[in-house]
Design a protein around this motif. Structure first.
Motif, short mmCIF file in Angstrom:
data_model
loop_
_atom_site.label_atom_id
_atom_site.label_comp_id
_atom_site.label_asym_id
_atom_site.label_seq_id
_atom_site.Cartn_x
_atom_site.Cartn_y
_atom_site.Cartn_z
N GLU A 368 0.84 -1.21 0.00
CA GLU A 368 0.00 0.00 0.00
C GLU A 368 0.87 1.24 0.00
O GLU A 368 1.85 1.34 0.74
CB GLU A 368 -0.92 0.02 1.22
N PHE A 369 0.48 2.19 -0.84
CA PHE A 369 1.10 3.51 -0.87
C PHE A 369 0.05 4.50 -0.38
O PHE A 369 -1.00 4.67 -1.00
CB PHE A 369 1.56 3.85 -2.29
N PHE A 370 0.34 5.17 0.75
CA PHE A 370 -0.63 6.00 1.46
C PHE A 370 -0.17 7.44 1.47
O PHE A 370 1.02 7.74 1.70
CB PHE A 370 -0.78 5.48 2.89
N ASN A 371 -1.11 8.37 1.25
CA ASN A 371 -0.84 9.81 1.35
C ASN A 371 -1.96 10.48 2.11
O ASN A 371 -3.14 10.14 1.91
CB ASN A 371 -0.79 10.46 -0.04
N GLN A 372 -1.62 11.45 2.95
CA GLN A 372 -2.66 12.27 3.58
C GLN A 372 -2.16 13.69 3.78
O GLN A 372 -1.10 13.92 4.37
CB GLN A 372 -3.10 11.69 4.93
N LEU A 373 -2.95 14.63 3.27
CA LEU A 373 -2.68 16.05 3.46
C LEU A 373 -3.78 16.61 4.35
O LEU A 373 -4.97 16.39 4.10
CB LEU A 373 -2.69 16.76 2.10
N SER A 374 -3.39 17.32 5.41
CA SER A 374 -4.36 17.83 6.38
C SER A 374 -4.11 19.30 6.65
O SER A 374 -2.94 19.73 6.74
CB SER A 374 -4.26 17.03 7.69
N TYR A 375 -5.20 20.05 6.77
CA TYR A 375 -5.07 21.48 7.09
C TYR A 375 -6.15 21.88 8.07
O TYR A 375 -7.33 21.60 7.88
CB TYR A 375 -5.18 22.35 5.83
N LYS A 376 -5.72 22.55 9.15
CA LYS A 376 -6.64 23.08 10.15
C LYS A 376 -6.53 24.60 10.16
O LYS A 376 -5.43 25.15 10.34
CB LYS A 376 -6.34 22.53 11.54
N VAL A 377 -7.68 25.26 9.99
CA VAL A 377 -7.71 26.73 10.00
C VAL A 377 -7.34 27.22 11.40
O VAL A 377 -7.88 26.74 12.41
CB VAL A 377 -9.10 27.25 9.59
N GLN A 378 -6.43 28.16 11.49
CA GLN A 378 -5.89 28.59 12.77
C GLN A 378 -6.66 29.73 13.43
O GLN A 378 -6.61 29.89 14.64
CB GLN A 378 -4.42 29.01 12.58
N ASN A 379 -7.34 30.56 12.67
CA ASN A 379 -8.06 31.68 13.26
C ASN A 379 -9.16 32.14 12.31
O ASN A 379 -9.33 31.59 11.22
CB ASN A 379 -7.11 32.85 13.59
N GLY A 380 -9.92 33.13 12.76
CA GLY A 380 -11.00 33.66 11.94
C GLY A 380 -12.32 32.94 12.20
O GLY A 380 -12.45 32.10 13.10
N ALA A 381 -13.31 33.22 11.36
CA ALA A 381 -14.64 32.65 11.54
C ALA A 381 -14.65 31.14 11.39
O ALA A 381 -15.49 30.45 11.98
CB ALA A 381 -15.61 33.29 10.54
N ALA A 382 -13.74 30.62 10.58
CA ALA A 382 -13.69 29.17 10.34
C ALA A 382 -12.62 28.49 11.18
O ALA A 382 -12.17 27.39 10.84
CB ALA A 382 -13.44 28.90 8.86
#
Length: 421
Positions: A368-382
């Motif tokens: 298996e070749f696995f990839n994961q890209l993750s992003y968490k908004v740090q501030n603001g309304a979201a």
């Protein structure tokens, strides 16, 4: 009162030490410490199979509200926890949805029709003495031998009694008995067909470098299982080398398997962390009469201990848990905060398994070749909105198709948690 419930209460009272009563002593009140949080989840999973199996895909929007009260003041505090969840199916028709695939929504086994929406909820009452909490009702355990599956649109839950004690600094003891399981894709509180499961164990942090945990479970008329974890971190200048060992021993009951088959599976991972980078090398080994079996629901041939109850290093899309399977992993993770992109992270892994006994061969292979890209908004309304993009390419040798199936998987999860109060 059942003997199991009585035993849990006695355990809680025995472990509660008045000398360490800060937990309940600091209680501010039922309302004052209450919290209501909501998670909005938009989830899509697609599986493109390569060896004749029907492709699967589902897309849905869910909302999960979690209420947690504070504890009333006094020697014994009383509180309530509750949750409510609703999900609507956005796509997944044309035979691509339902059980045996993604399992966002329930599929009628007779007609094959898949539900368009899903609503469920539950509540539990909790009592606290000192730093020991006894809870009864609809619970979502997070244990290596009973871990509720939250990897789909809505989480599953279990009905029963659980006690958690933190009377000694660094030591957590847990025991529980459950008699019903609510599937993640179904509305019924007892939709998992679980007869019963008992769990017991604990974890202890010896110091900042060394920790260990031991747990055991008994799924009525199915199996008995034990789990061991050891974790050690070795500082190297400003960097760190962490060793993580996880192991399970399982024996099936005669009522479930006439041969009373056994399985042992373990993994050892070494992770070198330097700055924003982490490099992992892991080895995993399965042995015994059968492969490691877990999760799903008993009335469909599964175990009933939660779909995420496999805490092993080489668990991605495949869990590399076949009979006699040996697997190696090489992975790399990076946190882009030091490069001016806080909240952004990436992980890539390659896992290769061999020696799979699939009945017709003892030399089955998978990779298996696995990839994961993750992003968490740090501030603001979201703020705290989290986007996860995950892709796996799994290839299984033809002689191991009785164990697993080749395919490509894509997962897109958008989670937006926020606090109401």
């Amino acid at each position: 009162m059942s003997s199991k419930l009585a035993a849990l209460i006695v355990l809680g009272l025995a472990s509660a030490s008045p000398a360490l009563a800060a937990g309940q002593a600091d209680a501010k009140g039922f309302v004052e410490d209450s919290a209501l949080d909501v998670l909005l989840r938009n989830a899509y999973i697609s599986r493109d199979y390569k060896q004749g199996r029907q492709d699967k895909a589902e897309w849905g929007q869910g909302a999960i509200a979690n209420f947690s009260s504070g504890f009333t003041q006094g020697t014994i505090g009383v509180g309530i926890d509750a949750f409510a969840a609703y999900a609507v199916r956005l796509d997944g028709g044309r035979g691509r949805a339902g059980a045996g695939g993604i399992d966002f929504f329930y599929q009628n086994p007779t007609t094959g029709e898949v539900d368009d929406d899903l609503a469920k909820g539950g509540a539990s009452i909790k009592l606290r003495l000192s730093n020991t909490v006894l809870a009864y009702g609809d619970l979502r355990p997070n244990l290596p031998v009973l871990n509720h599956d939250s990897s789909r649109l809505l989480p599953e839950s279990f009905t029963g009694t659980m006690i958690t004690s933190n009377e000694i600094d660094g030591l957590e003891l847990t025991a529980g008995t459950f008699h019903a399981q609510s599937r993640k894709s179904d509305e019924g509180r007892d939709s998992g067909g679980l007869k019963g499961i008992d769990v017991i164990g604990g974890s202890y942090k010896f110091n900042d470098a060394l920790s260990a945990s031991v747990y055991a479970s008994d799924v009525e008329d199915v199996l008995k299982r034990q789990y061991l974890n050891l974790n050690y971190t070795m500082p190297i200048a400003s960097n760190a080398l962490t060793f993580d060992f996880n192991g399970y021993r399982t024996q099936f009951d005669e009522d479930f398997d006439a041969n009373e088959s056994k399985n042992r599976i373990w993994s050892l991972a070494a992770t070198y962390a330097t700055g924003p980078h982490a490099f992992t090398l892991a080895y995993q080994r399965s042995s015994g009469d059968v492969g490691y079996d877990y999760g799903f629901y008993q009335n469909a041939g599964g175990i009933g201990d939660g779909g995420n109850s496999i805490w092993l290093a080489n668990s991605y899309w495949s869990d590399f848990n076949g009979k006699d399977e040996r697997s190696w992993q090489l992975s790399y993770a990076v946190d882009f905060a030091q490069y001016g992109f806080p909240g952004l992270s990436y992980r890539v892994a390659y896992v290769r398994g061999s020696d799979i006994d699939a009945g017709t061969t003892r030399n089955g292979k998978e990779r298996e070749f696995f990839n994961q890209l993750s992003y968490k908004v740090q501030n603001g309304a979201a703020k705290d909105l989290n986007v996860r993009l995950r892709a796996s390419a799994l290839r299984v040798s033809d002689d191991a198709r009785a164990y697993n199936t080749s395919g490509n998987e894509v997962r897109i999860f958008i989670d937006y948690p926020f606090s109401v109060f």
